[in-house]
Enzyme design. Structure first.
Site, PDB file in Angstrom:
ATOM      1  N   ASP A  53       0.847  -1.196   0.000  1.00  0.00           N
ATOM      2  CA  ASP A  53       0.000   0.000   0.000  1.00  0.00           C
ATOM      3  C   ASP A  53       0.881   1.244   0.000  1.00  0.00           C
ATOM      4  O   ASP A  53       1.714   1.432   0.894  1.00  0.00           O
ATOM      5  CB  ASP A  53      -0.905   0.007   1.227  1.00  0.00           C
ATOM      6  CG  ASP A  53      -1.809   1.229   1.265  1.00  0.00           C
ATOM      7  OD1 ASP A  53      -2.869   1.190   0.609  1.00  0.00           O
ATOM      8  OD2 ASP A  53      -1.459   2.221   1.934  1.00  0.00           O
ATOM      9  N   TYR A  58       3.054  10.196  -0.126  1.00  0.00           N
ATOM     10  CA  TYR A  58       4.074   9.686   0.784  1.00  0.00           C
ATOM     11  C   TYR A  58       5.458  10.079   0.260  1.00  0.00           C
ATOM     12  O   TYR A  58       5.940   9.546  -0.748  1.00  0.00           O
ATOM     13  CB  TYR A  58       3.996   8.164   0.915  1.00  0.00           C
ATOM     14  CG  TYR A  58       2.706   7.634   1.500  1.00  0.00           C
ATOM     15  CD1 TYR A  58       1.818   8.473   2.163  1.00  0.00           C
ATOM     16  CD2 TYR A  58       2.373   6.288   1.398  1.00  0.00           C
ATOM     17  CE1 TYR A  58       0.638   7.993   2.697  1.00  0.00           C
ATOM     18  CE2 TYR A  58       1.196   5.790   1.934  1.00  0.00           C
ATOM     19  CZ  TYR A  58       0.324   6.651   2.571  1.00  0.00           C
ATOM     20  OH  TYR A  58      -0.849   6.157   3.100  1.00  0.00           O
ATOM     21  N   GLN A 175     -10.553   1.365   3.190  1.00  0.00           N
ATOM     22  CA  GLN A 175      -9.386   1.468   4.062  1.00  0.00           C
ATOM     23  C   GLN A 175      -9.694   2.493   5.144  1.00  0.00           C
ATOM     24  O   GLN A 175     -10.357   3.503   4.896  1.00  0.00           O
ATOM     25  CB  GLN A 175      -8.165   1.903   3.254  1.00  0.00           C
ATOM     26  CG  GLN A 175      -6.880   1.976   4.079  1.00  0.00           C
ATOM     27  CD  GLN A 175      -5.637   2.285   3.257  1.00  0.00           C
ATOM     28  OE1 GLN A 175      -4.710   2.909   3.752  1.00  0.00           O
ATOM     29  NE2 GLN A 175      -5.607   1.834   2.009  1.00  0.00           N
ATOM     30  N   GLY A 291       3.879  -1.022   8.473  1.00  0.00           N
ATOM     31  CA  GLY A 291       5.103  -0.471   7.915  1.00  0.00           C
ATOM     32  C   GLY A 291       6.347  -1.104   8.527  1.00  0.00           C
ATOM     33  O   GLY A 291       6.301  -1.680   9.615  1.00  0.00           O
ATOM     34  N   GLN A 297      12.826  -5.047  11.400  1.00  0.00           N
ATOM     35  CA  GLN A 297      11.442  -4.715  11.735  1.00  0.00           C
ATOM     36  C   GLN A 297      10.481  -5.571  10.925  1.00  0.00           C
ATOM     37  O   GLN A 297       9.458  -6.044  11.438  1.00  0.00           O
ATOM     38  CB  GLN A 297      11.175  -3.228  11.467  1.00  0.00           C
ATOM     39  CG  GLN A 297      11.969  -2.284  12.357  1.00  0.00           C
ATOM     40  CD  GLN A 297      11.871  -0.833  11.894  1.00  0.00           C
ATOM     41  OE1 GLN A 297      11.623  -0.547  10.729  1.00  0.00           O
ATOM     42  NE2 GLN A 297      12.074   0.087  12.830  1.00  0.00           N
TER      43      GLN A 297
END
Length: 328
Positions: A53, A58, A175, A291, A297
């Protein structure tokens, strides 16, 4: 990887998705580099994540460019969801715009930045009060007929607005902001929200065979244990604009997280696993937009789909959260 299927989308989508806001670059998000972002995206693909996404806004186009570089040679393995409707000026100030001619410019810019000839899911990012949704949807339907987009989605739209859109063309996804601590939030970064996810949107998508894509599943890092009561964001970090993380309001959320962390330590799982699992177990949730700026991560997020939350753990989570004065 676990995958979920909804009636209105042909592909099965990975239950864990990849959210690209965090790869906007160091000018928008602390602690990120393009090199790390590309490695992380490629690891996500090899780990079975197929839902990505992103949005033009962004990094003011940067995140789409990074995703485009990272996915070279893997386009057939991933499902790209980008958006339209937020424009920016030379000072980086944004405004809503869902006019047909603007959408046509946006899709061409997105395709160029992504290095692809089509977008799988094209989402209206935010409502534009100056443009009738029917006019916008007519353009979206045209883009679909032209093969530039495959599916149409809505982000941050109310149910009445969605119903109006659906009279013009098929809407396949919705969303919205949704996580353990923000279930029916009234605002996001001081922007009023005209929908309530748990009360309204989740029943609606189930009834209509649509995907639901929750954003901010880790509360911008708070539910990943990445934010302490001493954490300060730099002025250019987008999270500095979230009052829930930077005002006295933060304290009530942080107190809950302290208790949830105790539970996480007790069962030997990271808090991020619990937050992602809590979402995945909901049948109305399709792909969790999580994210990750670095491979480590991402690895932690991937670990969240390797086990299932049982009813006992779920009930303990609900009991902990109910002890705090949160507007759920």
């Amino acid at each position: 990887m676990k995958y979920k299927k909804v009636e209105k989308i042909e592909e099965k989508l990975s239950a864990l998705g990849y959210g690209c806001w965090g790869i906007s670059g160091p000018s928008f998000w602390d602690g990120t580099t393009d090199e790390d972002s590309i490695k992380t995206i490629q690891r996500a693909i090899s780990g079975g994540i197929n839902f990505f996404d992103v949005a033009p806004v962004y990094g003011l186009g940067h995140a789409e460019e990074v995703l485009g570089k990272a996915m070279k040679g893997s386009r057939d393995k991933i499902f790209i969801a980008t958006k339209c409707g937020l424009l920016w000026d030379d000072q980086g100030r944004t405004r809503n715009c869902l006019k047909p001619e603007s959408i046509r410019r946006e899709i061409e810019d997105s395709l160029r930045r992504l290095g692809t000839d089509h977008v799988d899911l094209y989402q209206l990012h935010w409502p534009d009060p100056e443009v009738e949704i029917e006019e916008t949807m007519e353009t979206m339907v045209e883009l679909k007929k032209e093969g530039k987009i495959r599916y149409i989605g809505l982000s941050n739209f109310s149910i009445p607005e969605a119903k109006r859109a659906m009279k013009v063309g098929e809407v396949c996804s919705m969303q919205g902001l949704y996580n353990m601590l923000e279930r029916n939030p009234k605002s996001y970064h001081n922007i009023p929200l005209d929908y309530r996810v748990e009360k309204e949107v989740l029943p609606f998508v189930l009834e209509n065979g649509m995907a639901f894509l929750p954003y901010s599943p880790l509360f911008q890092g708070l539910l990943a244990g990445a934010i302490s009561d001493k954490k300060k964001f730099s002025e250019h970090d987008v999270r500095a604009a979230n009052p829930k993380l930077n005002t006295p309001e933060f304290n009530k959320y942080y107190e809950v997280v302290v208790e949830l962390n105790r539970l996480a330590n007790e069962i030997g799982k990271p808090l991020s696993h619990i937050a992602i699992n809590w979402l995945i177990r909901n049948e109305a949730v399709t792909s969790v937009i999580a994210g990750a700026q670095k491979v480590e991560q991402l690895e932690e997020n991937l670990g969240a789909v390797e086990w299932d939350m049982d009813d006992g753990l779920y009930e303990r989570i609900e009991e902990i959260i109910s002890n705090f004065n949160l507007e759920l």
